[in-house]
Design an enzyme around this catalytic site. Structure first.
Site, PDB file in Angstrom:
ATOM      1  CD  GLU A  58      -2.815  -1.234   2.442  1.00  0.00           C
ATOM      2  OE1 GLU A  58      -2.673  -0.395   3.341  1.00  0.00           O
ATOM      3  OE2 GLU A  58      -3.704  -2.107   2.470  1.00  0.00           O
TER       4      GLU A  58
ATOM      5  CG  ASN B 233      -0.493  -7.106  -1.318  1.00  0.00           C
ATOM      6  OD1 ASN B 233      -1.014  -7.804  -2.179  1.00  0.00           O
ATOM      7  ND2 ASN B 233      -1.051  -6.897  -0.128  1.00  0.00           N
TER       8      ASN B 233
ATOM      9  CG  HIS C 265      -9.879  -6.110   1.064  1.00  0.00           C
ATOM     10  ND1 HIS C 265     -10.085  -7.253   1.802  1.00  0.00           N
ATOM     11  CD2 HIS C 265      -8.576  -5.800   1.198  1.00  0.00           C
ATOM     12  CE1 HIS C 265      -8.946  -7.615   2.375  1.00  0.00           C
ATOM     13  NE2 HIS C 265      -8.003  -6.752   2.010  1.00  0.00           N
TER      14      HIS C 265
ATOM     15  CD  GLU D  13      -4.522  -8.014   1.915  1.00  0.00           C
ATOM     16  OE1 GLU D  13      -5.404  -7.306   2.440  1.00  0.00           O
ATOM     17  OE2 GLU D  13      -3.308  -7.741   1.990  1.00  0.00           O
TER      18      GLU D  13
ATOM     19  CG  ASP E 146     -12.605  -9.425   2.179  1.00  0.00           C
ATOM     20  OD1 ASP E 146     -12.583  -8.474   1.384  1.00  0.00           O
ATOM     21  OD2 ASP E 146     -12.154  -9.344   3.343  1.00  0.00           O
TER      22      ASP E 146
HETATM   23  C1  XIL Z   1      -6.075  -6.277   8.543  1.00  0.00           C
HETATM   24  C2  XIL Z   1      -6.372  -7.465   9.450  1.00  0.00           C
HETATM   25  O1  XIL Z   1      -7.264  -8.321   8.807  1.00  0.00           O
HETATM   26  C3  XIL Z   1      -6.947  -6.982  10.755  1.00  0.00           C
HETATM   27  O2  XIL Z   1      -7.074  -8.055  11.679  1.00  0.00           O
HETATM   28  C4  XIL Z   1      -6.075  -5.882  11.369  1.00  0.00           C
HETATM   29  O3  XIL Z   1      -6.708  -5.361  12.511  1.00  0.00           O
HETATM   30  C5  XIL Z   1      -5.820  -4.779  10.366  1.00  0.00           C
HETATM   31  O4  XIL Z   1      -5.272  -5.330   9.188  1.00  0.00           O
HETATM   32  N1  XIL Z   1      -4.932  -4.716   3.806  1.00  0.00           N
HETATM   33  C6  XIL Z   1      -3.881  -5.484   4.252  1.00  0.00           C
HETATM   34  C7  XIL Z   1      -4.063  -6.319   5.467  1.00  0.00           C
HETATM   35  O5  XIL Z   1      -2.845  -5.542   3.590  1.00  0.00           O
HETATM   36  O6  XIL Z   1      -2.873  -6.446   6.192  1.00  0.00           O
HETATM   37  C8  XIL Z   1      -5.160  -5.803   6.359  1.00  0.00           C
HETATM   38  O7  XIL Z   1      -5.374  -6.758   7.409  1.00  0.00           O
HETATM   39  C9  XIL Z   1      -6.420  -5.586   5.560  1.00  0.00           C
HETATM   40  C10 XIL Z   1      -6.189  -4.565   4.468  1.00  0.00           C
END
Ligand code: XIL
Length: 342
Positions: free
Chosen positions: A146, A192, A228, A260, A262
């Site tokens: 990020e 990422n 996401h 990631e 979802d």
């Molecule tokens: C999130 C976790 O799922 C949570 O448990 C934590 O509190 C915060 O981070 N992008 C990412 C992940 O790269 O590391 C993040 O994970 C979600 C968004």
């Protein structure tokens, strides 16, 4: 006729389901993974479902800077090690997440008022120690997470510019990749990010960085796509645009991995929403399956029992392929079929 249908139900459907997600993914040479909090491994339903369906795991938080490096001279490898052991026992590979990020930094680092030279040394030591510890155990790392803003500008934060490690532009990303490569020359190294899956200013900036790194031999192996999502694709993240972005990146000689995924729903979801969610999972998995250089599909957790969505987006949840009792949802069937090319 009725008898035939009954027979099919008894014999064919259970037979089809003996092929789990990991069987279907392995047949395509794709890793199917999920993010895990290691303490949940003690729960039998959790561990059983995880080992049955997935062949890749990633610690959801345990390898982030704050949790793993809580004081200047203290590292906590125990949770990550527990997940590595579980993965080895179940023939799974492990992805590492993440070395350079703006979130989940320890207080000692945030309040330390370090000079760029000190920060550079801290980051080099951190990467050497963490990647070195997991060398041969973690096959791929999200080295930097990020680092870009929505408009394509570089984020201003501790490692880049406040005060940063003393390098211009994407120099800190390049340096982190070089340190990670030195610590484990065999690990695959990823950049990422989120909201850069399709075609927009951010994915364009990442593409340009990736092209520059490939031209100059910087050790970058791939781009991680967080994904996401909600059920409705925003205009720049339709399946077609994601496919186009994957294509231009993989034409540079890079891999792409979905890291990631979802698909959040308002809770409680209706049947129609669960179907729409399944359709979104299906189209995303389909994009990966159709690109030979898309090498992993990973969801951010696998059971609605444990998901970051309700914390992050109150009123939303139900984002994953298994419900809170480890029963498959329509999204599970959709992922299976997409892995079969349907
Ligand atoms: C999130 C976790 O799922 C949570 O448990 C934590 O509190 C915060 O981070 N992008 C990412 C992940 O790269 O590391 C993040 O994970 C979600 C968004």
């Amino acid at each position: 006729m009725r008898l035939a249908v009954l027979m099919a139900a008894i014999f064919l459907i259970p037979a089809a389901y003996t092929q789990t997600l990991r069987d279907l993914a392995a047949a395509r040479n794709i890793h199917i993974g999920t993010a895990v909090t290691p303490s949940h491994l003690n729960e039998p339903g959790f561990a059983k479902t995880l080992a049955r369906e997935f062949n890749q795991v990633e610690p959801e938080n345990s390898l982030k800077f704050g949790p793993i490096h809580p004081a200047l001279d203290k590292y906590d490898f125990a949770p990550g090690d527990a997940l590595v052991t579980f993965a080895q026992e179940h023939q799974m590979v492990v992805r590492g997440h993440t070395l350079v990020w703006h979130n989940q930094l320890p207080n000692w680092l945030k309040t330390g008022e370090h000079t760029p030279a000190e920060l550079k040394q801290i980051l080099q030591d951190h990467i050497a120690k963490v990647v070195g510890h997991y060398a041969g155990k973690v096959y791929a790392w999200d080295v930097v997470n990020e680092a870009f803003e929505t408009n394509g500008a570089l984020r201003k934060y501790l490692w880049s510019s406040a005060p940063g490690i003393g390098l211009e532009g994407t120099g800190f990303i390049e340096q982190a990749l070089r340190w990670a490569h030195a610590a484990d020359p065999k690990a695959k190294l990823f950049y990422n990010d989120y909201s850069a899956e399709g075609m927009n200013a951010k994915s364009e900036a990442i593409y340009r960085m990736a092209r520059d790194f490939k031209e100059r031999g910087v050790p970058l192996d791939g781009i991680g796509m967080q994904m996401h999502f909600g059920i409705k694709a925003s205009g720049d993240a339709t399946a077609g645009k994601i496919e186009a972005n994957f294509k231009r990146l993989t034409e540079l000689g890079l891999e792409v991995q979905i890291t990631e995924l979802d698909v959040k729903l308002p809770v409680p979801p209706t049947e129609d929403m669960l179907k729409a969610q399944a359709a979104r999972y299906s189209e995303i998995v389909g994009v990966c399956v159709r690109n030979p250089h898309c090498t992993a599909i990973q969801t951010w957790g696998f059971t609605d029992r444990y998901s970051w969505i309700p914390h992050q987006n109150p009123g939303f949840g139900a984002a994953l392929p298994f419900d809170a009792d480890y029963q498959p949802k329509p999204a599970y069937g959709a992922i299976r079929e997409a892995l079969q090319g349907k």
